[in-house]
Design a protein around this motif. Structure first.
Motif, PDB file in Angstrom:
ATOM      1  N   ASP A  33      -9.232   0.818  -6.637  1.00  0.00           N
ATOM      2  CA  ASP A  33      -9.460   2.028  -5.745  1.00  0.00           C
ATOM      3  C   ASP A  33      -8.585   3.204  -6.058  1.00  0.00           C
ATOM      4  N   THR A  62      -5.214   3.304  -6.429  1.00  0.00           N
ATOM      5  CA  THR A  62      -3.985   3.097  -5.747  1.00  0.00           C
ATOM      6  C   THR A  62      -2.897   2.262  -6.732  1.00  0.00           C
ATOM      7  N   PRO A  63      -1.682   2.536  -6.402  1.00  0.00           N
ATOM      8  CA  PRO A  63      -1.048   1.557  -7.294  1.00  0.00           C
ATOM      9  C   PRO A  63      -1.077   0.104  -6.941  1.00  0.00           C
ATOM     10  N   LEU A 120       0.935  -0.953  -0.108  1.00  0.00           N
ATOM     11  CA  LEU A 120       0.183  -0.045   0.001  1.00  0.00           C
ATOM     12  C   LEU A 120       0.894   1.234   0.003  1.00  0.00           C
ATOM     13  N   LEU A 121       1.388   1.471  -1.089  1.00  0.00           N
ATOM     14  CA  LEU A 121       2.576   2.467  -1.269  1.00  0.00           C
ATOM     15  C   LEU A 121       2.124   3.776  -0.892  1.00  0.00           C
ATOM     16  N   ASP A 122       0.983   4.248  -1.112  1.00  0.00           N
ATOM     17  CA  ASP A 122       0.596   5.697  -1.047  1.00  0.00           C
ATOM     18  C   ASP A 122       0.310   5.857   0.594  1.00  0.00           C
ATOM     19  N   ASP A 123      -0.029   4.848   1.255  1.00  0.00           N
ATOM     20  CA  ASP A 123       0.150   4.960   2.829  1.00  0.00           C
ATOM     21  C   ASP A 123       1.616   4.976   3.344  1.00  0.00           C
ATOM     22  N   TRP A 124       2.331   4.201   2.763  1.00  0.00           N
ATOM     23  CA  TRP A 124       3.736   3.951   3.121  1.00  0.00           C
ATOM     24  C   TRP A 124       4.538   5.091   2.944  1.00  0.00           C
ATOM     25  N   GLU A 125       4.258   5.665   1.655  1.00  0.00           N
ATOM     26  CA  GLU A 125       5.194   7.051   1.494  1.00  0.00           C
ATOM     27  C   GLU A 125       4.591   8.167   2.127  1.00  0.00           C
ATOM     28  N   LYS A 126       3.406   8.048   2.884  1.00  0.00           N
ATOM     29  CA  LYS A 126       3.200   9.291   3.881  1.00  0.00           C
ATOM     30  C   LYS A 126       4.074   9.264   5.061  1.00  0.00           C
ATOM     31  N   HIS A 129       4.485  -4.369 -10.817  1.00  0.00           N
ATOM     32  CA  HIS A 129       3.516  -3.324 -11.043  1.00  0.00           C
ATOM     33  C   HIS A 129       2.704  -3.528 -12.056  1.00  0.00           C
ATOM     34  N   ILE A 131      -2.946   0.721 -11.910  1.00  0.00           N
ATOM     35  CA  ILE A 131      -3.675   1.215 -10.988  1.00  0.00           C
ATOM     36  C   ILE A 131      -4.704   0.374 -10.592  1.00  0.00           C
TER      37      ILE A 131
END
Length: 442
Positions: free
Chosen positions: A378, A380-381, A297-303, A372, A375
Motif C-alpha cells: 500500500d 506505507t512503511p 501505521l507510522l504515516d498516520d501516527w506521524e501526522k 523494518h 515498503i
C-alpha cells in the motif's frame, strides 16, 4: 574478581572482558553497559576475564587486540532459566519458527535439540559453532570471526503442534491453549505459530547472523522453516546515559516492566517448580512467550502533534514520564485531573488501559525488537514491533491485558497485529543437558 571467569545459575548471567568497571578499549562503565543494552536488569553480572569471550577472536592469524566491553560480554548458556528472557535488550535479533518435517517425530526432535543446545553453548561462549578441531577438518562459516560473544543468546520454545508431532500430547501444558481472537487482529497464519521457536539476540549483527545460519544448518533435514522475522534495538552505548529503549513511534517502551528485584518477579514470569502437574514438570523454571508482529501505521501516527501522541500513550515523549507528573519511574496517578477537570491521563490512554492497576495486577515482561521490512504494497512503511512478552501463564498475563486493550485503546487505530505465536519455553539446561531434555527423554 581477580581476573577469573565466573558464572552462576541465573538466566542473564553475564561475564565481561576487561578489568572491572570497563572492558577493553571500549571505555564502557558497568552502569553504561547495563543501561545501553536495555531497561531489563540482568539476573547476575559477573566481571572478569571471560574465558570464552576472546576464544573465537583468537582464531585470527595475527595477534588479536582486546575486545571492547560490548564485544566481550558473555551470557551463560546453562542455568535455572534459559538465556534471552531477563537478559538486557540486545541491539539485533532474529525470530524463527520451524515445523518438523514429514516423518520426523520425538526421536528427531530430541536429536535436533541436542545439536541446537551444543551450538548455542559454543556460540554464546564466543567459540566456533562446530567447536573447532585440532586437525583443521572442522568448518565454521567465519561470519563472526574476530568478534566476541557480544551478549549472544539463543532461546528455544515449543508450540502447541509440537506435542502432536512428537506423540507427547499428554505432556502439553494448559498454558498452550490457543490465544483468543482480538478485533484488531489481521493474522497471517503462514507467519504465525510453529512446532519449534528460536529467539536469537546479540549486540553485533554479524554475531546474530552467524547464530542464525548455525541454527538453520542444524535444522536442515529434520524441519522446515515456517517463518523468520528480523529485528533491532538501539546499540549499547549510543545514549549519553542509561535509559529505557524507544520504539519506532519514538515512545519510551518498557517502563512498566516487572523488575528482577521485585518480590513477585519470578512468580509473574517463570513457571514454578512446585504445585505443577507431574505431566508438566519439564516446564519448571520455564516461561511462556507470546510473539506478535505488530505493524505500526507510522504515516498516520506521524501526522499527530506531539501533544496528541502523548495523550494516546499517556506519557511524555521526551522522557517517558506519566502525564500525571513526575519522572519516568513515578507511578501513574490515574485519578489526577487538570484545571479543566479532565483526567491528565485520558480514559483510553494506552498506558492506563495496560497498567496492572487496571488489570487486576496482570503483568508480563515485555522484551521486543523493532523491525523494518521496507515498503508495503500500500506504499506505507512495513515497520513496527516484534512484540515478545514473557509470563508464567498467558491466561493471567497477556490475554487479560490484550482483552482490555481490545475494548478501547487509543493506540489501536495506529497499529495492526499481523502475526501471532504462543510457545512454551522450557527451563534452562543444567551442565551436560540439552534444552527440553526433561520432556523429550522422559
Amino acid at each position: 574478581m581477580n581476573g577469573k571467569s565466573r558464572s552462576n545459575s541465573n538466566d542473564g548471567s553475564i561475564t565481561t572482558g576487561g578489568n572491572g568497571e570497563s572492558g577493553g578499549h571500549g571505555g564502557l562503565s558497568r552502569r553504561q553497559l547495563l543501561g545501553g543494552v536495555g531497561a531489563t536488569g540482568a539476573a547476575g553480572l559477573v566481571l572478569g576475564a571471560a574465558g570464552g569471550a576472546t576464544g573465537y577472536a583468537a582464531t585470527r592469524p595475527d595477534a588479536p587486540t582486546a575486545l571492547t566491553a560490548v564485544g566481550s560480554t558473555q551470557v551463560m548458556f546453562h542455568g535455572k532459566h534459559q538465556p534471552g528472557i531477563t537478559t538486557p535488550l540486545q541491539a539485533c535479533g532474529h525470530l524463527l519458527a520451524f515445523d518438523l518435517a514429514p516423518g520426523a517425530g520425538r526421536k528427531e526432535a530430541a536429536a535436533l535439540m541436542r545439536r541446537w543446545s551444543g551450538v548455542a553453548r559454543r556460540l554464546m561462549a564466543g567459540e566456533p559453532a562446530d567447536g573447532g578441531a585440532a586437525d583443521g577438518t572442522a568448518h565454521d562459516t567465519g561470519i563472526s570471526l574476530d568478534a566476541g560473544p557480544s551478549s549472544l543468546t539463543i532461546t528455544f520454545g515449543f508450540g502447541r503442534t509440537f506435542f502432536d508431532r512428537t506423540g507427547l500430547v499428554d505432556r502439553r501444558p494448559p498454558g498452550l491453549d490457543p490465544l483468543p481472537p482480538f478485533s484488531n487482529d489481521r493474522i497471517d497464519p503462514k507467519r504465525s505459530e510453529g512446532d519449534l521457536w528460536v529467539q536469537i539476540g546479540a549486540d553485533d549483527a554479524l554475531v546474530a547472523f552467524h547464530a542464525l545460519r548455525a541454527v538453520q544448518k542444524e535444522a536442515a533435514g529434520s524441519t522446515r522453516l515456517r517463518w523468520q522475522m528480523n529485528g533491532f534495538n538501539r546499540t549499547p552505548g549510543a545514549t549519553a546515559r542509561p535509559m529505557t529503549a524507544r520504539n519506532l513511534m519514538g515512545q519510551i517502551d518498557g517502563t512498566g516492566n516487572p523488575k528482577p528485584a521485585d518480590d513477585d518477579f519470578d512468580q509473574r514470569v517463570f513457571v514454578p517448580a512446585t504445585g505443577t502437574d507431574a505431566r508438566h514438570d519439564w516446564l519448571a523454571g520455564g516461561s511462556y512467550a507470546v510473539v506478535r508482529r505488530i505493524r505500526m501505521l507510522l504515516d498516520d501516527w506521524e501526522k499527530l502533534s506531539v501533544e496528541r501522541q502523548e495523550r494516546v500513550i499517556g506519557r511524555r515523549k521526551t522522557d517517558g514520564s506519566p502525564l500525571s507528573g513526575g519522572s519516568e519511574t513515578t507511578p501513574m496517578n490515574l485519578d489526577k485531573a487538570g484545571p479543566d477537570g479532565r483526567l491528565l491521563i485520558p480514559d483510553n490512554a494506552h498506558s492506563r488501559i495496560s497498567s496492572p492497576q487496571k488489570n487486576s495486577g496482570a503483568a508480563m515482561l515485555r522484551r521486543p525488537f523493532s523491525y523494518h521490512d521496507g515498503i508495503a504494497a500500500d506504499g506505507t512503511p512495513d515497520a513496527g514491533l516484534l512484540f515478545i512478552c514473557w509470563q508464567a501463564d498467558p491466561l493471567r498475563g497477556f490475554v487479560p491485558v490484550q482483552r482490555k486493550l481490545d475494548r478501547g485503546d487509543a493506540l489501536s487505530p495506529f497499529i495492526r497485529h499481523e502475526a501471532s505465536g504462543l510457545f512454551a519455553v522450557p527451563g534452562g539446561a543444567a551442565d551436560g543437558e540439552y534444552v527440553g531434555q526433561r520432556l523429550l527423554d522422559s
